[in-house]
Design an enzyme around this catalytic site. Structure first.
Site, PDB file in Angstrom:
ATOM      1  N   ARG A   1       3.379 -15.789  21.802  1.00 56.12           N
ATOM      2  CA  ARG A   1       3.888 -15.486  23.104  1.00 56.12           C
ATOM      3  C   ARG A   1       2.636 -15.959  24.212  1.00 56.12           C
ATOM      4  NH1 ARG A   1       5.218  -9.198  24.639  1.00 56.12           N
ATOM      5  NH2 ARG A   1       2.964  -8.842  24.687  1.00 56.12           N
TER       6      ARG A   1
ATOM      7  N   ARG B   1      -4.678  -2.900  20.782  1.00 60.99           N
ATOM      8  CA  ARG B   1      -3.323  -2.202  21.424  1.00 60.99           C
ATOM      9  C   ARG B   1      -2.467  -1.637  20.062  1.00 60.99           C
ATOM     10  NH1 ARG B   1      -1.197  -7.193  24.076  1.00 60.99           N
ATOM     11  NH2 ARG B   1       0.668  -6.059  24.542  1.00 60.99           N
TER      12      ARG B   1
ATOM     13  N   ARG C   1       4.792   6.690  26.207  1.00 61.69           N
ATOM     14  CA  ARG C   1       3.635   6.112  25.313  1.00 61.69           C
ATOM     15  C   ARG C   1       2.885   7.125  24.765  1.00 61.69           C
ATOM     16  NH1 ARG C   1       3.861   0.367  27.271  1.00 61.69           N
ATOM     17  NH2 ARG C   1       2.325  -0.885  26.004  1.00 61.69           N
TER      18      ARG C   1
ATOM     19  N   ARG D   1      -0.702 -13.308  30.097  1.00 60.64           N
ATOM     20  CA  ARG D   1      -1.213 -12.057  30.051  1.00 60.64           C
ATOM     21  C   ARG D   1      -2.689 -11.823  29.473  1.00 60.64           C
ATOM     22  NH1 ARG D   1       3.283  -7.655  27.857  1.00 60.64           N
ATOM     23  NH2 ARG D   1       1.275  -6.479  27.571  1.00 60.64           N
TER      24      ARG D   1
ATOM     25  N   LYS E   1      10.808  -5.128  21.910  1.00 56.02           N
ATOM     26  CA  LYS E   1      11.460  -4.073  23.152  1.00 56.02           C
ATOM     27  C   LYS E   1      11.879  -4.893  24.450  1.00 56.02           C
ATOM     28  CE  LYS E   1       7.778  -1.593  23.831  1.00 56.02           C
ATOM     29  NZ  LYS E   1       6.800  -2.230  22.913  1.00 56.02           N
TER      30      LYS E   1
HETATM   31  P1  AMP Z   1       3.364  -3.548  27.874  1.00 62.72           P
HETATM   32  O1  AMP Z   1       3.923  -4.648  28.723  1.00 62.72           O
HETATM   33  O2  AMP Z   1       4.284  -2.594  27.797  1.00 62.72           O
HETATM   34  O3  AMP Z   1       2.768  -4.110  26.609  1.00 62.72           O
HETATM   35  O4  AMP Z   1       2.201  -2.851  28.852  1.00 62.72           O
HETATM   36  C1  AMP Z   1       1.030  -3.359  29.089  1.00 62.72           C
HETATM   37  C2  AMP Z   1      -0.119  -2.689  29.503  1.00 62.72           C
HETATM   38  O5  AMP Z   1       0.269  -1.665  30.680  1.00 62.72           O
HETATM   39  C3  AMP Z   1      -0.460  -1.495  28.476  1.00 62.72           C
HETATM   40  O6  AMP Z   1      -1.201  -2.167  27.222  1.00 62.72           O
HETATM   41  C4  AMP Z   1      -0.835  -0.354  29.196  1.00 62.72           C
HETATM   42  O7  AMP Z   1      -2.446  -0.600  29.647  1.00 62.72           O
HETATM   43  C5  AMP Z   1      -0.241  -0.603  30.326  1.00 62.72           C
HETATM   44  N1  AMP Z   1       1.139   0.420  30.220  1.00 62.72           N
HETATM   45  C6  AMP Z   1       2.272   0.124  29.988  1.00 62.72           C
HETATM   46  N2  AMP Z   1       3.013   1.050  29.936  1.00 62.72           N
HETATM   47  C7  AMP Z   1       2.350   2.357  29.940  1.00 62.72           C
HETATM   48  C8  AMP Z   1       2.720   3.521  29.820  1.00 62.72           C
HETATM   49  N3  AMP Z   1       3.968   4.121  29.543  1.00 62.72           N
HETATM   50  N4  AMP Z   1       1.719   4.502  29.635  1.00 62.72           N
HETATM   51  C9  AMP Z   1       0.265   3.901  29.874  1.00 62.72           C
HETATM   52  N5  AMP Z   1      -0.270   2.782  29.957  1.00 62.72           N
HETATM   53  C10 AMP Z   1       1.000   1.730  30.078  1.00 62.72           C
END
Ligand code: AMP
Length: 189
Positions: A127, A146, A88, A135, A13
């Protein structure tokens, strides 16, 4: 163009959002990036979110919707945006619908990037190596969790946006360029 990129962690994404930013001239709104910035800046939201993010759970709908709603009012979003990692949950999707309707706006499309779990785990472990373990949630154990969270809480959005007539699915197992081409085609060239 107001777009959502939907797909599991590691589907590409973020990579595809950056390509679309160049092509469409609209910003990428990544809630993951916004939350990581809040953690780095030690804001109240960041302090509350850190532990939740590190273990791979979702931050509450209310908090995430709050940071996104504020961002839509920024000047650079006037011609649209690419949502990466938001919504999400169905609750977030419903809240997004209300936020946009209040502003007289609507989504143009939701692109689902599909990929198999085995490839996702490999990509994220890679990654983590490439970024020097930047991260805390990019470990083999957390990524498996996840993916479970994605299947339970986020995958229902596929049906939600199919019913809304907005969903377009692309195969995310191909090269970055091929996926980018498929997205371009899905959006009508
Ligand atoms: P990402 O970088 O999109 O993989 O997001 C990393 C982490 O941030 C996720 O595993 C969640 O803990 C939190 N997060 C990101 N976007 C959301 C969302 N829309 N709703 C809830 N938690 C989020």
């Amino acid at each position: 163009m107001r777009l959502i990129l939907l797909g599991p962690p590691g589907a590409g994404k973020g990579t595809q959002a950056k390509i679309l930013v160049e092509r469409l001239g609209v910003p990428q709104l990544s809630t993951g990036d916004m939350l990581r910035a809040a953690v780095a800046n030690k804001t109240a939201l960041g302090l509350a979110a850190k532990e939740i993010m590190d273990r791979g759970d979702l931050v509450s709908d209310e908090e995430v919707c709050g940071i996104v709603a504020d961002r839509f009012d920024d000047k650079d979003c006037a011609n649209g945006f690419i949502l990466d990692g938001f919504p999400r949950t169905v609750g977030q999707a419903e809240a997004l619908g209300v936020i946009l309707a209040d502003k007289g706006l609507a989504l143009d499309a939701v692109v689902e990037i599909q990929a198999d779990s085995s490839v996702l785990i490999e990509r994220i472990v890679q990654r983590a190596k490439d970024t020097g373990g930047e991260r805390a949630d990019d470990t083999a154990e957390t990524i498996a969790y996840r993916l479970d969270v994605y299947h339970q809480q986020t995958a229902p959005l596929v049906e939600y946006y199919t019913k809304a007539g907005l969903l377009r699915a692309v195969d995310g197992m191909e090269s970055v360029e091929t996926v980018a081409g498929a997205i371009e085609q899905a959006l009508g060239g």
